[in-house]
Design a protein around this motif. Sequence first.
Motif, PDB file in Angstrom:
ATOM      1  N   SER A   1       8.832   1.457  -7.286  1.00  0.00           N
ATOM      2  CA  SER A   1       8.192   0.243  -6.307  1.00  0.00           C
ATOM      3  C   SER A   1       6.769   0.697  -5.818  1.00  0.00           C
ATOM      4  O   SER A   1       6.226  -0.386  -5.736  1.00  0.00           O
ATOM      5  N   VAL A   2       6.309   1.972  -5.545  1.00  0.00           N
ATOM      6  CA  VAL A   2       5.053   1.953  -5.175  1.00  0.00           C
ATOM      7  C   VAL A   2       4.054   1.720  -6.371  1.00  0.00           C
ATOM      8  O   VAL A   2       3.133   1.226  -6.142  1.00  0.00           O
TER       9      VAL A   2
ATOM     10  N   ALA B   1       4.277  -2.281  -6.975  1.00  0.00           N
ATOM     11  CA  ALA B   1       3.513  -2.896  -5.677  1.00  0.00           C
ATOM     12  C   ALA B   1       2.109  -2.751  -5.962  1.00  0.00           C
ATOM     13  O   ALA B   1       1.133  -3.486  -5.718  1.00  0.00           O
ATOM     14  N   TYR B   2       1.766  -1.338  -6.148  1.00  0.00           N
ATOM     15  CA  TYR B   2      -0.028  -0.946  -6.169  1.00  0.00           C
ATOM     16  C   TYR B   2      -0.482  -1.650  -7.350  1.00  0.00           C
ATOM     17  O   TYR B   2      -1.673  -2.388  -7.204  1.00  0.00           O
TER      18      TYR B   2
ATOM     19  N   GLY C   1       4.058  -7.043  -1.732  1.00  0.00           N
ATOM     20  CA  GLY C   1       4.856  -5.773  -0.989  1.00  0.00           C
ATOM     21  C   GLY C   1       6.130  -6.520  -0.560  1.00  0.00           C
ATOM     22  O   GLY C   1       7.120  -5.523  -0.943  1.00  0.00           O
TER      23      GLY C   1
ATOM     24  N   TYR D   1      -2.735  -0.756  -1.555  1.00  0.00           N
ATOM     25  CA  TYR D   1      -2.139   0.246  -0.402  1.00  0.00           C
ATOM     26  C   TYR D   1      -1.707  -0.621   0.683  1.00  0.00           C
ATOM     27  O   TYR D   1      -0.663  -0.166   1.091  1.00  0.00           O
TER      28      TYR D   1
ATOM     29  N   CYS E   1       1.904  -1.309  -0.827  1.00  0.00           N
ATOM     30  CA  CYS E   1       2.649  -0.071  -0.712  1.00  0.00           C
ATOM     31  C   CYS E   1       3.273   0.105   0.606  1.00  0.00           C
ATOM     32  O   CYS E   1       4.341   0.456   0.684  1.00  0.00           O
TER      33      CYS E   1
ATOM     34  N   TYR F   1       3.411   4.468   1.664  1.00  0.00           N
ATOM     35  CA  TYR F   1       4.461   3.930   1.449  1.00  0.00           C
ATOM     36  C   TYR F   1       5.699   4.809   2.374  1.00  0.00           C
ATOM     37  O   TYR F   1       6.576   4.164   3.258  1.00  0.00           O
TER      38      TYR F   1
ATOM     39  N   ALA G   1      -1.074   5.920  -2.260  1.00  0.00           N
ATOM     40  CA  ALA G   1      -0.111   4.974  -2.156  1.00  0.00           C
ATOM     41  C   ALA G   1       1.145   5.492  -1.505  1.00  0.00           C
ATOM     42  O   ALA G   1       1.932   4.739  -0.913  1.00  0.00           O
ATOM     43  N   PHE G   2       1.679   6.579  -2.242  1.00  0.00           N
ATOM     44  CA  PHE G   2       2.893   6.860  -1.820  1.00  0.00           C
ATOM     45  C   PHE G   2       2.795   7.590  -0.451  1.00  0.00           C
ATOM     46  O   PHE G   2       4.081   7.193   0.275  1.00  0.00           O
TER      47      PHE G   2
END
Length: 412
Positions: free
Chosen positions: A236-237, A240-241, A206, A252, A255, A79, A75-76
């Motif tokens: 935020s990641v 959002a996920y 997102g 995903y 992100c 991002y 996920a990151f």
Amino acid sequence: MEESIQTIQSNTLLIIFAVVALTGIICSKISDILKIPDIVLYLIAGIIIGPSVLEFINTSNYQVENQIILTFGSAFILYLGGKEISLKVLKDVKVTVFLLSSIGVLVCTLIVSKVVSLSFGVPFLTALLSGAIIASTDPATLVPIFNQTSIKDKIKQTIISESAFNDATGAILTSAVLTIILSGKFSFIENIYELSIMVVVGVVIGVVTGIILLHLINDKPYGIFKDFAPIISILSVIIAYEVATKLGGSGYMACFIVGIINRNKKNFRVWLSQKSYDADYYVAETLGTICRMSIFIILGSQVDLSMLGKYFVPSLLVVLSLMFIARPICVILCTVFDRKAKWNKKEILFMMWVRETGVIPAALCGIISTMNVPNNEIISSIVFMTILITIIIQGSTTKIIAKKLGVLEEIE
């Protein structure tokens, strides 16, 4: 007694992290010297220090922790991939991105499934499931490679965007085939609806998450958390996920969209102070490096060499068909109709070559294994062979091919 067991497990987990981090640092230094993508070395190192060779680390007893690392890490990195995307550039290639991440995945699945069926002699549905899992490209793999290679923006952003959007398509397709195998039922309309919900919810969450949290770190009086920009970015990641997933959307995707909002913040009338911008940049870079190390070293450690050896030849045939038949056909079909993008032959050839497989297919494969789906050993062999070959061969040659085809950014 229970506390002692928990203490031993905690200590072992800390040792595993230390080994992974130290291995990652050494690989990064070697990567700088050899001028090849670091994730290639992370993957190879993971195989060496994992149970198949030296047995320095074994994450099989830490499935929850393993899943957290793969989920958050992917996920990151997604991002960070979004932060590479300019809306100005993306609007010129949106047709290609849409076609590659939808029709392209379907075409690739069908071609690969035919080869799997012929190579292994397995039922059609097993072959189709294998094709669906490896049909999508992987942003967690592509973003780090492109960050180390100065590819032209139009191509770079097309491939990264495709990899972000086609994860949802690949996941839904895999889910649909699994449903048929396990229950014998399939609804085309239901699965198209599910795919649409995943994409739409992911995009909406997102956008909302990105805009709201960006305004909280804005260099304005209402930016009450502007001194905590790096922490807000990480939150935020996660937010959002989790929110997108809870609402049936693609976490995903959410992100990735948050990353795009962050990159194009001025379009939303958001400005950060230089102090906040610098802090956010350096923390994101450091955390991104940790995520890359952890994901690919752990992924490498999970490769079962004995299983790969057992199905080596047919699995190799499948991967080669994916690289040299399925991918080229998909790229040609999906670029020929996009007149606005004005793709030239060299750009198309480069997109044919760059299609690494990584974390998301590995995660889907893990789900298949835990469900004891028929022929799951064969599916696992195909998936990990695809990951190894595409990352090691295509990943390490990306810059060389880009230079040969003249698609590198010209440095003034």
